[in-house]
Design a protein around this motif. Structure first.
Motif, PDB file in Angstrom:
ATOM      1  N   ALA A 184       6.421 -73.855   2.738  1.00  0.00           N
ATOM      2  CA  ALA A 184       6.454 -72.403   2.532  1.00  0.00           C
ATOM      3  C   ALA A 184       7.871 -71.854   2.427  1.00  0.00           C
ATOM      4  O   ALA A 184       8.058 -70.705   2.040  1.00  0.00           O
ATOM      5  N   ALA A 185       8.872 -72.667   2.729  1.00  0.00           N
ATOM      6  CA  ALA A 185      10.263 -72.203   2.695  1.00  0.00           C
ATOM      7  C   ALA A 185      10.793 -72.018   1.277  1.00  0.00           C
ATOM      8  O   ALA A 185      11.804 -71.345   1.073  1.00  0.00           O
ATOM      9  N   PHE A 186      10.124 -72.586   0.287  1.00  0.00           N
ATOM     10  CA  PHE A 186      10.600 -72.501  -1.093  1.00  0.00           C
ATOM     11  C   PHE A 186      10.180 -71.173  -1.709  1.00  0.00           C
ATOM     12  O   PHE A 186       9.044 -70.739  -1.567  1.00  0.00           O
ATOM     13  N   LEU A 187      11.117 -70.546  -2.398  1.00  0.00           N
ATOM     14  CA  LEU A 187      10.864 -69.281  -3.077  1.00  0.00           C
ATOM     15  C   LEU A 187      10.715 -69.534  -4.570  1.00  0.00           C
ATOM     16  O   LEU A 187      11.346 -70.449  -5.114  1.00  0.00           O
ATOM     17  N   PRO A 188       9.906 -68.730  -5.243  1.00  0.00           N
ATOM     18  CA  PRO A 188       9.722 -68.913  -6.687  1.00  0.00           C
ATOM     19  C   PRO A 188      11.056 -68.814  -7.445  1.00  0.00           C
ATOM     20  O   PRO A 188      11.874 -67.950  -7.161  1.00  0.00           O
ATOM     21  N   GLY A 189      11.239 -69.729  -8.375  1.00  0.00           N
ATOM     22  CA  GLY A 189      12.374 -69.660  -9.281  1.00  0.00           C
ATOM     23  C   GLY A 189      13.684 -70.188  -8.755  1.00  0.00           C
ATOM     24  O   GLY A 189      14.685 -70.155  -9.461  1.00  0.00           O
ATOM     25  N   GLU A 190      13.722 -70.683  -7.516  1.00  0.00           N
ATOM     26  CA  GLU A 190      14.998 -71.199  -7.028  1.00  0.00           C
ATOM     27  C   GLU A 190      15.083 -72.699  -7.238  1.00  0.00           C
ATOM     28  O   GLU A 190      14.080 -73.368  -7.442  1.00  0.00           O
ATOM     29  N   GLY A 191      16.285 -73.222  -7.162  1.00  0.00           N
ATOM     30  CA  GLY A 191      16.494 -74.651  -7.350  1.00  0.00           C
ATOM     31  C   GLY A 191      16.122 -75.429  -6.112  1.00  0.00           C
ATOM     32  O   GLY A 191      15.357 -74.969  -5.264  1.00  0.00           O
ATOM     33  N   SER A 192      16.695 -76.604  -5.997  1.00  0.00           N
ATOM     34  CA  SER A 192      16.380 -77.465  -4.864  1.00  0.00           C
ATOM     35  C   SER A 192      17.068 -76.962  -3.596  1.00  0.00           C
ATOM     36  O   SER A 192      18.075 -76.259  -3.653  1.00  0.00           O
ATOM     37  N   LEU A 193      16.511 -77.350  -2.455  1.00  0.00           N
ATOM     38  CA  LEU A 193      17.058 -76.976  -1.152  1.00  0.00           C
ATOM     39  C   LEU A 193      17.388 -78.234  -0.364  1.00  0.00           C
ATOM     40  O   LEU A 193      16.637 -79.210  -0.391  1.00  0.00           O
ATOM     41  N   SER A 194      18.489 -78.195   0.366  1.00  0.00           N
ATOM     42  CA  SER A 194      18.878 -79.317   1.214  1.00  0.00           C
ATOM     43  C   SER A 194      18.100 -79.244   2.529  1.00  0.00           C
ATOM     44  O   SER A 194      17.493 -78.220   2.861  1.00  0.00           O
ATOM     45  N   ASN A 195      18.154 -80.333   3.289  1.00  0.00           N
ATOM     46  CA  ASN A 195      17.520 -80.321   4.606  1.00  0.00           C
ATOM     47  C   ASN A 195      18.143 -79.246   5.492  1.00  0.00           C
ATOM     48  O   ASN A 195      17.442 -78.604   6.272  1.00  0.00           O
ATOM     49  N   GLN A 196      19.444 -79.051   5.369  1.00  0.00           N
ATOM     50  CA  GLN A 196      20.128 -78.020   6.156  1.00  0.00           C
ATOM     51  C   GLN A 196      19.582 -76.630   5.813  1.00  0.00           C
ATOM     52  O   GLN A 196      19.306 -75.824   6.698  1.00  0.00           O
ATOM     53  N   GLN A 197      19.422 -76.352   4.529  1.00  0.00           N
ATOM     54  CA  GLN A 197      18.883 -75.051   4.108  1.00  0.00           C
ATOM     55  C   GLN A 197      17.441 -74.887   4.584  1.00  0.00           C
ATOM     56  O   GLN A 197      17.047 -73.801   5.023  1.00  0.00           O
ATOM     57  N   LEU A 198      16.652 -75.953   4.502  1.00  0.00           N
ATOM     58  CA  LEU A 198      15.269 -75.900   4.980  1.00  0.00           C
ATOM     59  C   LEU A 198      15.222 -75.660   6.487  1.00  0.00           C
ATOM     60  O   LEU A 198      14.392 -74.895   6.977  1.00  0.00           O
ATOM     61  N   ALA A 199      16.128 -76.298   7.213  1.00  0.00           N
ATOM     62  CA  ALA A 199      16.191 -76.102   8.665  1.00  0.00           C
ATOM     63  C   ALA A 199      16.540 -74.650   8.992  1.00  0.00           C
ATOM     64  O   ALA A 199      15.950 -74.051   9.896  1.00  0.00           O
ATOM     65  N   GLN A 200      17.470 -74.075   8.247  1.00  0.00           N
ATOM     66  CA  GLN A 200      17.844 -72.675   8.482  1.00  0.00           C
ATOM     67  C   GLN A 200      16.681 -71.742   8.191  1.00  0.00           C
ATOM     68  O   GLN A 200      16.424 -70.804   8.942  1.00  0.00           O
ATOM     69  N   ARG A 201      15.962 -71.990   7.114  1.00  0.00           N
ATOM     70  CA  ARG A 201      14.853 -71.109   6.740  1.00  0.00           C
ATOM     71  C   ARG A 201      13.663 -71.213   7.685  1.00  0.00           C
ATOM     72  O   ARG A 201      12.963 -70.237   7.898  1.00  0.00           O
ATOM     73  N   THR A 202      13.416 -72.409   8.197  1.00  0.00           N
ATOM     74  CA  THR A 202      12.237 -72.608   9.032  1.00  0.00           C
ATOM     75  C   THR A 202      12.516 -72.439  10.517  1.00  0.00           C
ATOM     76  O   THR A 202      11.596 -72.243  11.294  1.00  0.00           O
ATOM     77  N   GLY A 203      13.783 -72.567  10.902  1.00  0.00           N
ATOM     78  CA  GLY A 203      14.118 -72.524  12.325  1.00  0.00           C
ATOM     79  C   GLY A 203      13.828 -73.832  13.035  1.00  0.00           C
ATOM     80  O   GLY A 203      13.872 -73.905  14.261  1.00  0.00           O
ATOM     81  N   LEU A 204      13.529 -74.879  12.258  1.00  0.00           N
ATOM     82  CA  LEU A 204      13.247 -76.197  12.828  1.00  0.00           C
ATOM     83  C   LEU A 204      14.537 -77.003  12.935  1.00  0.00           C
ATOM     84  O   LEU A 204      15.472 -76.797  12.146  1.00  0.00           O
ATOM     85  N   PRO A 205      14.608 -77.953  13.872  1.00  0.00           N
ATOM     86  CA  PRO A 205      15.786 -78.828  13.942  1.00  0.00           C
ATOM     87  C   PRO A 205      15.944 -79.630  12.654  1.00  0.00           C
ATOM     88  O   PRO A 205      14.961 -80.030  12.028  1.00  0.00           O
ATOM     89  N   LYS A 206      17.196 -79.879  12.271  1.00  0.00           N
ATOM     90  CA  LYS A 206      17.456 -80.608  11.024  1.00  0.00           C
ATOM     91  C   LYS A 206      16.842 -82.004  11.053  1.00  0.00           C
ATOM     92  O   LYS A 206      16.331 -82.492  10.045  1.00  0.00           O
ATOM     93  N   SER A 207      16.835 -82.666  12.216  1.00  0.00           N
ATOM     94  CA  SER A 207      16.242 -84.001  12.297  1.00  0.00           C
ATOM     95  C   SER A 207      14.737 -83.947  12.027  1.00  0.00           C
ATOM     96  O   SER A 207      14.185 -84.832  11.365  1.00  0.00           O
ATOM     97  N   THR A 208      14.084 -82.895  12.490  1.00  0.00           N
ATOM     98  CA  THR A 208      12.656 -82.726  12.226  1.00  0.00           C
ATOM     99  C   THR A 208      12.423 -82.476  10.748  1.00  0.00           C
ATOM    100  O   THR A 208      11.534 -83.067  10.137  1.00  0.00           O
ATOM    101  N   VAL A 209      13.249 -81.614  10.161  1.00  0.00           N
ATOM    102  CA  VAL A 209      13.132 -81.306   8.735  1.00  0.00           C
ATOM    103  C   VAL A 209      13.370 -82.562   7.903  1.00  0.00           C
ATOM    104  O   VAL A 209      12.667 -82.793   6.920  1.00  0.00           O
ATOM    105  N   SER A 210      14.312 -83.389   8.307  1.00  0.00           N
ATOM    106  CA  SER A 210      14.593 -84.629   7.571  1.00  0.00           C
ATOM    107  C   SER A 210      13.371 -85.547   7.559  1.00  0.00           C
ATOM    108  O   SER A 210      13.018 -86.110   6.516  1.00  0.00           O
ATOM    109  N   ARG A 211      12.708 -85.689   8.708  1.00  0.00           N
ATOM    110  CA  ARG A 211      11.509 -86.528   8.765  1.00  0.00           C
ATOM    111  C   ARG A 211      10.372 -85.916   7.955  1.00  0.00           C
ATOM    112  O   ARG A 211       9.638 -86.625   7.254  1.00  0.00           O
ATOM    113  N   LEU A 212      10.225 -84.609   8.055  1.00  0.00           N
ATOM    114  CA  LEU A 212       9.162 -83.938   7.299  1.00  0.00           C
ATOM    115  C   LEU A 212       9.412 -84.020   5.795  1.00  0.00           C
ATOM    116  O   LEU A 212       8.489 -84.295   5.023  1.00  0.00           O
ATOM    117  N   SER A 213      10.645 -83.788   5.367  1.00  0.00           N
ATOM    118  CA  SER A 213      10.936 -83.844   3.925  1.00  0.00           C
ATOM    119  C   SER A 213      10.750 -85.262   3.393  1.00  0.00           C
ATOM    120  O   SER A 213      10.262 -85.442   2.277  1.00  0.00           O
TER     121      SER A 213
END
Length: 136
Positions: A32-61
């Motif tokens: 759900a962190a992805f917005l329409p029309g934007e490019g790719s997101l890094s794990n760091q950006q996903l972690a910032q948007r979701t509030g999840l730890p980067k290590s968790t985001v890395s495993r999830l991605s």
């Protein structure tokens, strides 16, 4: 969507609800962190948007990429929604036939203005067409 907003939506604290699957909720937060029309997101950006730890985001991605729900950009290493997400949309589109609702309006517009109209969904840099109406 953070765990706090999940709790607000469900009316219960996820940690107190034995039926709540936190790992699944976190994976959906990443999608759900992805917005329409934007490019790719890094794990760091996903972690910032979701509030999840980067290590968790890395495993999830990693998991979501293996399953096809995310696709990894070869150049940047970032992620974008993958085609497997369309399989989830299939159930929604099957229960709400947007083509049945939009089709008559699209045909009328195409005829009235002598142009073609299309209804599509954005998938990364691609568009998946659901319906196209051409004028005569």
């Amino acid at each position: 969507m953070t765990n706090q907003s999940l709790a607000q939506e469900t009316g219960a604290e996820p940690a107190q609800d034995r039926h709540f699957v936190t790992a699944l909720a976190r994976g959906l937060q990443v999608l759900a962190a992805f917005l329409p029309g934007e490019g790719s997101l890094s794990n760091q950006q996903l972690a910032q948007r979701t509030g999840l730890p980067k290590s968790t985001v890395s495993r999830l991605s990693y998991t979501l990429t293996r399953l096809g729900y995310l696709a990894q950009d070869a150049e940047s290493g970032g992620y974008r929604p993958g085609l497997a997400g369309l399989s989830l949309a299939g159930g929604l589109l099957g229960s709400f036939d947007i083509r049945r609702v939009a089709g008559p309006l699209m045909r009328a517009f195409s005829q009235a203005h002598a142009i073609s109209t299309s209804l599509g969904l954005l998938d990364g840099t691609d568009i998946v067409y659901l319906e196209t109406c051409r004028s005569q």
